[in-house]
Design an enzyme around this catalytic site. Structure first.
Site, PDB file in Angstrom:
ATOM      1  N   MET A 179      -2.620 168.192  58.748  1.00 40.05           N
ATOM      2  CA  MET A 179      -3.344 169.062  59.656  1.00 40.05           C
ATOM      3  C   MET A 179      -4.438 168.131  60.462  1.00 40.05           C
ATOM      4  O   MET A 179      -5.367 168.539  60.960  1.00 40.05           O
ATOM      5  CB  MET A 179      -3.911 170.182  59.034  1.00 40.05           C
ATOM      6  N   HIS A 231      -4.005 161.364  52.872  1.00 39.42           N
ATOM      7  CA  HIS A 231      -3.003 161.392  53.835  1.00 39.42           C
ATOM      8  C   HIS A 231      -2.492 159.950  53.988  1.00 39.42           C
ATOM      9  O   HIS A 231      -0.942 159.832  53.930  1.00 39.42           O
ATOM     10  CB  HIS A 231      -3.578 161.797  54.990  1.00 39.42           C
TER      11      HIS A 231
END
Ligand code: AMP
Length: 278
Positions: free
Chosen positions: A27, A34
């Site tokens: 997102m 990430h």
């Protein structure tokens, strides 16, 4: 690195991309957690696709969809540095075309823990992951253990819908004091940031009790609750010890087990988990 924001654009870039293709769904508002997924995909795949999409269907009506942190220009720079080949940044309409009415529900699993606290959240997660897997068609998809229930939901869905993709779990990346990295940590101020480490300390307390010979899950949960209670301003949502696949609560730890915790720190809801080792 190619940046595409439409289904057609993705089809064009993906069409000529050599397999194996690895997908890292995010997102955005990327952090080292990430990036660890992208780096892992880079090592294991010929083509790395990162998606950046704040998925409205996984937010409840009173949750933080509107104010969820976003910085796509910065994210694109980080994706490029980490070696992504394609970044997919679709609009809501591109993921959910007009009239969209199909959702993926993983019965049982979606109602526990995060599902109980955030009704509809895991249905939104399963649905967007199913759409992204269909659009990108990767051989592998990378998910963080940070969102442990999400990982189990995705695994169950992939198995039940016979989706031809390998789900690769990746370890949680933490700040030096143990706080799990999360885009939502951006909501913390100096005071709440220092208290947020209580989740990690609670998980470690459960692990220590287990190592000291305690096998009763209730006692391990109590150890987690004690840590949170001793930390002013941290409001426990749940602390539990569960089967790592079904996420059903355990009575005793005799083999593999996962401790899950969720709490609010100054209004910011945080989650964490730990694989318990006997
Ligand atoms: P999000 O952008 O929060 O939806 O997360 C995208 C992916 O990154 C999910 O698979 C998360 O589990 C994973 N992720 C988020 N935080 C971390 C972290 N601290 N360590 C490892 N993976 C993470």
């Amino acid at each position: 690195m190619q940046v595409v924001d439409s289904r057609d654009g993705l089809r064009g870039s993906r069409g000529s991309a050599p397999p194996p293709v690895g997908l890292v769904p995010t997102m955005g508002y990327l952090h080292d957690g990430h990036l660890s997924l992208i780096t892992r995909a880079r090592k294991e795949c010929h083509t790395v696709v990162v998606s950046i999409f704040v998925n409205p269907t996984q937010f409840g009506p009173h949750e933080d969809f509107e104010r969820y942190p976003r910085d796509v220009p910065r994210d694109l720079g980080l994706c490029e540095e980490a070696g992504a080949d394609i970044v997919f940044t679709p609009s809501v309409e591109e993921v959910y075309p007009h009239g969209h009415a199909t959702f993926v529900e993983v019965s049982g699993l979606q109602d526990l823990w995060e599902g109980a606290s955030r009704p509809g959240h895991l249905r939104g997660v399963a649905t967007v992951v199913a759409v992204l897997l269909r659009l990108v068609g990767p051989q592998r998809a990378y998910f963080g253990e940070k969102d442990y229930q999400q990982l189990q939901i995705v695994r169950r869905m992939v198995c039940d819908l016979c989706l031809d993709v390998e789900i690769v779990p990746c370890p949680t990346v933490r700040e030096p004091d143990g706080l799990a990295m999360s885009s939502r940590n951006a909501y913390l101020n100096a005071g709440t940031r220092s208290r947020a480490v209580a989740l990690w300390e609670a998980l470690r307390a459960a692990q220590q009790r287990l190592r000291a010979g305690e096998r009763r899950a209730a006692a391990l949960c109590a150890a987690m609750e004690d840590v949170v209670r001793s930390c002013e301003g941290v409001e426990l949502d749940y602390a539990t010890v569960v089967d790592p696949t079904t996420l059903a609560p355990l009575e005793r730890v005799t083999g593999e087990a996962r401790a899950l915790i969720a709490a609010r720190v100054g209004g910011v809801r945080l989650i964490d988990n730990l694989g318990l080792v006997l």
